[in-house]
Scaffold this active site. Structure first.
Site, short mmCIF file in Angstrom:
data_model
loop_
_atom_site.label_atom_id
_atom_site.label_comp_id
_atom_site.label_asym_id
_atom_site.label_seq_id
_atom_site.Cartn_x
_atom_site.Cartn_y
_atom_site.Cartn_z
NE ARG A 53 -1.96 1.42 3.50
CZ ARG A 53 -0.44 2.52 4.46
NH1 ARG A 53 0.39 3.21 4.29
NH2 ARG A 53 0.06 1.48 5.28
NE ARG A 247 33.33 -20.69 22.76
CZ ARG A 247 34.67 -20.70 21.83
NH1 ARG A 247 34.83 -19.96 21.61
NH2 ARG A 247 34.81 -22.20 21.91
CG HIS A 248 32.86 -23.77 28.39
ND1 HIS A 248 33.64 -23.96 27.88
CD2 HIS A 248 32.90 -24.54 26.70
CE1 HIS A 248 35.09 -24.14 26.62
NE2 HIS A 248 33.36 -24.65 26.26
CG ASN A 254 38.82 -24.00 24.80
OD1 ASN A 254 37.99 -23.43 25.45
ND2 ASN A 254 38.02 -24.67 23.99
NE ARG A 298 33.70 -28.10 26.83
CZ ARG A 298 33.56 -28.53 26.36
NH1 ARG A 298 33.77 -30.24 26.93
NH2 ARG A 298 32.86 -29.08 25.21
CD GLU A 318 30.33 -27.43 21.07
OE1 GLU A 318 29.07 -27.13 20.45
OE2 GLU A 318 30.75 -26.40 20.64
CE1 TYR A 358 29.36 -26.03 13.08
CE2 TYR A 358 27.55 -24.66 14.20
CZ TYR A 358 29.10 -24.85 13.57
OH TYR A 358 29.58 -24.66 15.21
CG HIS A 383 30.01 -26.23 25.00
ND1 HIS A 383 30.91 -26.39 25.87
CD2 HIS A 383 28.82 -27.12 25.58
CE1 HIS A 383 30.04 -27.82 26.91
NE2 HIS A 383 29.14 -27.54 26.33
#
Ligand SMILES: Nc1ncnc2c1ncn2[C@@H]1O[C@H](COP(=O)(O)OP(=O)(O)OP(=O)(O)O)[C@@H](O)[C@H]1O
Length: 472
Positions: A53, A247-248, A254, A298, A318, A358, A383
């Protein structure tokens, strides 16, 4: 192979037809449905009749919506026709699965005609009415979104201020004018409004939300996809809320560049855990909130000093790296070079041998998202991959980009969902940590911070930043 998803359950094209007076949250609900379904890989799109419109009349006063104004009635009918034409084209040419016709669909006659057009095009109609007669909510909605509606705000790109002013004969930024004009607009719509009715509309599939979700009437919900939409809209609320994501803290894995596992925190990770309560207090004040963590050590260690109620969710664990669990990317590249490449080529779909993709994570996160919609203030400690998926939902990040987003350690992300978008604030703890970011095409960890070409990686980085130094 992509995982099972609800997109494979129904093959029928579905059109959600919004029904209701202005300022009842129809556009907001429409956008949320599209965002939710797109996140679940269901091709969805909303077609807003008001935007069509505006192509003819960009700054109408209330009188434009008077059904006795034949000239404007013609324009409104034309806008609906264009929106419907585009919606049908989209179903036919873009593999559309769920379209949303975001208009008012006030009368039974209009709904019948939309119903027939959709049926002729083999599209299943599902009417979704937002009925609200709570004056306080309506006034809140007008103040919340209509003061900045393009109907009242001058679009710079048109840059013809005088013309707009003379058309409306008002100061377009005057809040009192906007409130009165919008209330008048609603009263014009009320003259012809025929709400959905269990008897009169018993042959139609519909959902009727009454005063947000105080009462919900559903009728002829026949397919799985329809029932998912019912369940989703039932859980929506409009109270203000904030979601914090973290995140942790840095883990021993890591430090070694290993993925997966169930390692504890490194000394720097433990420092982050100690600082987190202060960081949260700084951002949340004295609001009560609930902390959600995964079942891995963690996240429990990271949240140990937080003085709030905690809930553990297996769904927040995770991404499962299957046979690669406990390996470094270098080891994966040497041992499974084809897999390593396949993952870089399509990180969203790639499923680790014996593990997850994912897409799998998104599917298992659906109950989390549903619960997040129902809740108010939540802090999630989880995670990297899981956080990317949750962030992608709130920020509408496309699937192909979400696995490449950079979410650094020792950073608290604050999300504030608003009517038409989410505000993001990134609060750094100022405690050093390794980078766990892996660029495409390499097994080395670390981000090239001078490289600004990777759009997805920078999505989070570009959020408003707050550096926390604990002295404010
Ligand atoms: N189910 C609901 N009932 C009432 N208000 C709601 C509901 N859901 C969201 N809202 C509120 O509605 C406002 C957003 O209104 P929105 O612009 O989406 O209304 P609309 O019905 O599409 O209006 P219009 O017909 O003028 O386009 C927000 O303030 C939001 O909090």
């Amino acid at each position: 192979m992509p995982g099972y998803s609800i997109s494979q359950v129904d093959t029928m094209k579905l059109c959600v037809v919004m029904v209701g007076l202005p300022a009842r949250g129809k556009s907001l609900i429409a956008r949320k449905i599209v965002r939710y379904l797109s996140w679940l890989s269901i091709t969805a799109k909303s077609f807003n009749v008001g935007e069509y419109r505006r192509g003819y009349q960009s700054h109408p006063t209330a009188e434009f919506f008077d059904d006795e104004n034949l000239e404007s009635l013609k324009i409104r009918k034309q806008a609906l026709k264009l929106a419907l034409d585009d919606l049908i084209d989209w179903f036919n040419n873009s593999n559309g699965m769920v379209g949303v016709l975001d208009g008012t669909s006030m009368t039974r006659e209009k709904r019948e005609s939309i119903y027939n057009i959709l049926k002729t095009n083999q599209i299943q109609p599902l009417f979704l009415e937002s009925f609200c007669n709570d004056q306080e909510t309506i006034m809140h909605n007008i103040l919340d979104v209509k003061m900045t509606s393009p109907d009242y705000i001058n679009d710079e790109s048109k840059s013809d201020d005088n013309k707009i002013d003379s058309e409306m004969k008002i100061n377009i930024k005057d809040p009192e004018f906007i409130i009165n004009d919008f209330l008048k607009r609603i009263s014009y719509f009320e003259k012809s409004y025929e709400p959905l009715d269990q008897q009169k509309d018993s042959d139609k599939s519909f959902i009727k939300l009454i005063n947000v979700a105080q009462q919900i009437i559903i009728n002829r919900i026949e397919t799985y996809l329809q029932s998912r939409i019912v369940y989703f809209v039932m859980n929506l609320h409009i109270k203000p809320r904030t979601i914090w994501l973290s995140r942790h803290g840095e883990s021993m894995y890591n430090l070694e560049g290993k993925i997966g596992g169930d390692a504890g925190l490194s000394p720097r990770g433990l420092k982050y855990a100690e600082k987190l309560p202060e960081l949260v207090r700084q951002s949340a004040g004295y609001r009560d909130l609930t902390v959600w963590i995964s079942t891995l050590k963690r996240t429990a260690e990271t949240s140990q000093h937080l003085p709030y109620k905690k809930l553990q969710w297996k769904a927040l664990d995770e991404l499962d790296a299957g046979v690669c669990d406990g390996m470094t990317y270098e080891e994966i590249e040497n041992k499974f070079p084809e897999d390593f490449k396949a993952r870089d080529d399509n990180k969203y779909e790639y499923r680790y041998r014996g593990g997850e993709s994912y897409r799998d994570v998104v599917i298992r996160l659906e109950p989390i998202i549903m619960e997040l919609e129902r809740q108010e203030n939540i802090l999630i400690v989880t995670h990297q991959a899981v956080l990317r998926c949750i962030y992608a939902y709130f920020m509408n990040v496309p699937q192909e980009e979400s696995p490449w987003m950079s979410i650094p350690l020792h950073t608290l992300i604050k999300l504030e969902p608003k009517a038409y978008g989410t505000t993001v604030t990134r609060i750094k703890a100022n405690i050093p940590a390794v980078s766990t970011y892996k660029e495409k095409g390499t097994s080395q960890l670390g981000e090239d911070l001078t490289d600004t070409s990777n759009k997805s990686k920078n999505i989070i980085i570009s959020a408003k930043e707050e550096l926390f130094n604990g002295t404010r």
